[in-house]
Design a protein around this motif. Structure first.
Motif, PDB file in Angstrom:
ATOM      1  N   SER A 100       0.844  -1.187   0.000  1.00 58.31           N
ATOM      2  CA  SER A 100       0.000   0.000   0.000  1.00 58.31           C
ATOM      3  C   SER A 100       0.883   1.241   0.000  1.00 58.31           C
ATOM      4  N   ALA A 101       0.284   2.331  -0.449  1.00 56.34           N
ATOM      5  CA  ALA A 101       0.967   3.621  -0.463  1.00 56.34           C
ATOM      6  C   ALA A 101      -0.015   4.683  -0.009  1.00 56.34           C
ATOM      7  N   VAL A 102       0.379   5.472   0.979  1.00 63.81           N
ATOM      8  CA  VAL A 102      -0.434   6.598   1.422  1.00 63.81           C
ATOM      9  C   VAL A 102       0.064   7.830   0.665  1.00 63.81           C
ATOM     10  N   MET A 103      -0.836   8.428  -0.092  1.00 64.84           N
ATOM     11  CA  MET A 103      -0.517   9.598  -0.901  1.00 64.84           C
ATOM     12  C   MET A 103      -1.233  10.814  -0.320  1.00 64.84           C
ATOM     13  N   ILE A 104      -0.552  11.948  -0.339  1.00 70.12           N
ATOM     14  CA  ILE A 104      -1.130  13.198   0.165  1.00 70.12           C
ATOM     15  C   ILE A 104      -1.206  14.206  -0.979  1.00 70.12           C
ATOM     16  N   TYR A 105      -2.385  14.805  -1.112  1.00 70.40           N
ATOM     17  CA  TYR A 105      -2.598  15.886  -2.066  1.00 70.40           C
ATOM     18  C   TYR A 105      -1.922  17.115  -1.467  1.00 70.40           C
ATOM     19  N   PHE A 106      -0.935  17.689  -2.163  1.00 68.62           N
ATOM     20  CA  PHE A 106      -0.020  18.642  -1.541  1.00 68.62           C
ATOM     21  C   PHE A 106       0.166  19.891  -2.394  1.00 68.62           C
ATOM     22  N   ASP A 107       0.226  21.021  -1.741  1.00 67.36           N
ATOM     23  CA  ASP A 107       0.504  22.309  -2.384  1.00 67.36           C
ATOM     24  C   ASP A 107       1.965  22.646  -2.104  1.00 67.36           C
ATOM     25  N   PHE A 108       2.809  22.518  -3.115  1.00 67.13           N
ATOM     26  CA  PHE A 108       4.237  22.750  -2.922  1.00 67.13           C
ATOM     27  C   PHE A 108       4.583  24.215  -2.697  1.00 67.13           C
ATOM     28  N   GLU A 109       3.804  25.124  -3.270  1.00 66.41           N
ATOM     29  CA  GLU A 109       4.076  26.548  -3.061  1.00 66.41           C
ATOM     30  C   GLU A 109       3.858  26.939  -1.609  1.00 66.41           C
ATOM     31  N   GLN A 110       2.777  26.450  -1.016  1.00 66.00           N
ATOM     32  CA  GLN A 110       2.474  26.784   0.372  1.00 66.00           C
ATOM     33  C   GLN A 110       3.037  25.760   1.356  1.00 66.00           C
ATOM     34  N   GLN A 111       3.599  24.671   0.813  1.00 66.92           N
ATOM     35  CA  GLN A 111       4.196  23.611   1.626  1.00 66.92           C
ATOM     36  C   GLN A 111       3.222  23.058   2.666  1.00 66.92           C
ATOM     37  N   ARG A 112       2.010  22.721   2.172  1.00 67.26           N
ATOM     38  CA  ARG A 112       1.022  22.128   3.078  1.00 67.26           C
ATOM     39  C   ARG A 112       0.060  21.260   2.280  1.00 67.26           C
ATOM     40  N   LYS A 113      -0.560  20.326   2.990  1.00 64.98           N
ATOM     41  CA  LYS A 113      -1.549  19.470   2.349  1.00 64.98           C
ATOM     42  C   LYS A 113      -2.758  20.298   1.960  1.00 64.98           C
ATOM     43  N   GLN A 114      -3.511  19.773   0.993  1.00 68.97           N
ATOM     44  CA  GLN A 114      -4.730  20.458   0.583  1.00 68.97           C
ATOM     45  C   GLN A 114      -5.881  19.464   0.528  1.00 68.97           C
ATOM     46  N   GLU A 115      -7.089  19.986   0.630  1.00 72.60           N
ATOM     47  CA  GLU A 115      -8.285  19.155   0.633  1.00 72.60           C
ATOM     48  C   GLU A 115      -8.499  18.526  -0.751  1.00 72.60           C
ATOM     49  N   ILE A 116      -8.857  17.263  -0.759  1.00 74.35           N
ATOM     50  CA  ILE A 116      -9.219  16.591  -2.006  1.00 74.35           C
ATOM     51  C   ILE A 116     -10.597  17.109  -2.414  1.00 74.35           C
ATOM     52  N   THR A 117     -10.704  17.641  -3.612  1.00 77.28           N
ATOM     53  CA  THR A 117     -11.954  18.236  -4.079  1.00 77.28           C
ATOM     54  C   THR A 117     -12.992  17.158  -4.383  1.00 77.28           C
ATOM     55  N   ALA A 118     -14.243  17.583  -4.487  1.00 78.01           N
ATOM     56  CA  ALA A 118     -15.326  16.658  -4.823  1.00 78.01           C
ATOM     57  C   ALA A 118     -15.094  16.015  -6.185  1.00 78.01           C
ATOM     58  N   ALA A 119     -14.600  16.781  -7.145  1.00 80.52           N
ATOM     59  CA  ALA A 119     -14.345  16.236  -8.484  1.00 80.52           C
ATOM     60  C   ALA A 119     -13.256  15.155  -8.446  1.00 80.52           C
ATOM     61  N   LEU A 120     -12.211  15.396  -7.655  1.00 80.47           N
ATOM     62  CA  LEU A 120     -11.151  14.389  -7.525  1.00 80.47           C
ATOM     63  C   LEU A 120     -11.674  13.134  -6.817  1.00 80.47           C
ATOM     64  N   ARG A 121     -12.532  13.326  -5.822  1.00 80.46           N
ATOM     65  CA  ARG A 121     -13.125  12.180  -5.104  1.00 80.46           C
ATOM     66  C   ARG A 121     -13.907  11.273  -6.042  1.00 80.46           C
ATOM     67  N   VAL A 122     -14.657  11.906  -6.940  1.00 82.64           N
ATOM     68  CA  VAL A 122     -15.449  11.134  -7.916  1.00 82.64           C
ATOM     69  C   VAL A 122     -14.517  10.243  -8.730  1.00 82.64           C
ATOM     70  N   GLU A 123     -13.389  10.796  -9.177  1.00 79.46           N
ATOM     71  CA  GLU A 123     -12.440  10.025  -9.980  1.00 79.46           C
ATOM     72  C   GLU A 123     -11.791   8.904  -9.155  1.00 79.46           C
ATOM     73  N   LEU A 124     -11.440   9.205  -7.917  1.00 80.54           N
ATOM     74  CA  LEU A 124     -10.848   8.187  -7.055  1.00 80.54           C
ATOM     75  C   LEU A 124     -11.824   7.053  -6.770  1.00 80.54           C
ATOM     76  N   GLU A 125     -13.086   7.401  -6.587  1.00 75.55           N
ATOM     77  CA  GLU A 125     -14.110   6.383  -6.303  1.00 75.55           C
ATOM     78  C   GLU A 125     -14.230   5.378  -7.444  1.00 75.55           C
ATOM     79  N   LYS A 126     -13.952   5.805  -8.654  1.00 77.31           N
ATOM     80  CA  LYS A 126     -14.011   4.902  -9.812  1.00 77.31           C
ATOM     81  C   LYS A 126     -12.954   3.799  -9.707  1.00 77.31           C
ATOM     82  N   LEU A 127     -11.928   4.016  -8.902  1.00 78.76           N
ATOM     83  CA  LEU A 127     -10.807   3.072  -8.787  1.00 78.76           C
ATOM     84  C   LEU A 127     -10.884   2.224  -7.523  1.00 78.76           C
ATOM     85  N   ARG A 128     -11.994   2.223  -6.851  1.00 80.32           N
ATOM     86  CA  ARG A 128     -12.145   1.444  -5.615  1.00 80.32           C
ATOM     87  C   ARG A 128     -12.482   0.012  -5.922  1.00 80.32           C
TER      88      ARG A 128
END
Length: 128
Positions: A100-128
């Motif tokens: 397994s791999a834990v991946m974090i959605y990350f903003d490199f400019e601000q150097q912090r994690k960011q919220e996974i958007t609803a649109a991205l969630r829909v795409e991720l759900e297709k891969l479950r």
């Protein structure tokens, strides 16, 4: 589930003739490439927005040179800013490794994690 086939290379073997244990995490990363495309179409490095938090690999059986290995990848848990990719490696009809791999959605400019958007969630759900 995402599928890709890896052809073990001679240079990936160890002194015992098995595929070296350092190779499987790289194969699992290859299995995650379509997930990277969801977050960064074209995978442009100047727009990269993912970091790897953790990887785990369980070696179930020996893996050999000369026989293709199928990598199966699916998305498991999805959190607010991270998600888990689950992997399996199969050779000649047998499960040879899981991980397994834990991946974090990350903003490199601000150097912090960011919220996974609803649109991205829909795409991720297709891969479950």
């Amino acid at each position: 589930m995402l599928l890709c086939t890896m052809e073990p290379r001679f240079c990936e073997t160890d002194a015992l003739g098995h595929i070296n244990n350092t190779v499987v995490p790289m194969w699992f990363e290859t299995g995650r490439v379509p997930v990277f495309e969801i977050f960064n179409p074209g995978q442009h490095l100047n727009a990269w927005n993912m970091i790897l938090r953790k990887i785990d690999v369980d070696f179930v059986a020996q893996i050999y040179y000369g026989h293709p290995v199928e990598i199966r990848t699916r998305v498991g848990h999805v959190g607010s800013s991270s998600f888990v990719c689950e992997h399996e490696a199969w050779q000649r009809g047998s499960l040879v490794a899981t991980g397994s791999a834990v991946m974090i959605y990350f903003d490199f400019e601000q150097q912090r994690k960011q919220e996974i958007t609803a649109a991205l969630r829909v795409e991720l759900e297709k891969l479950r």
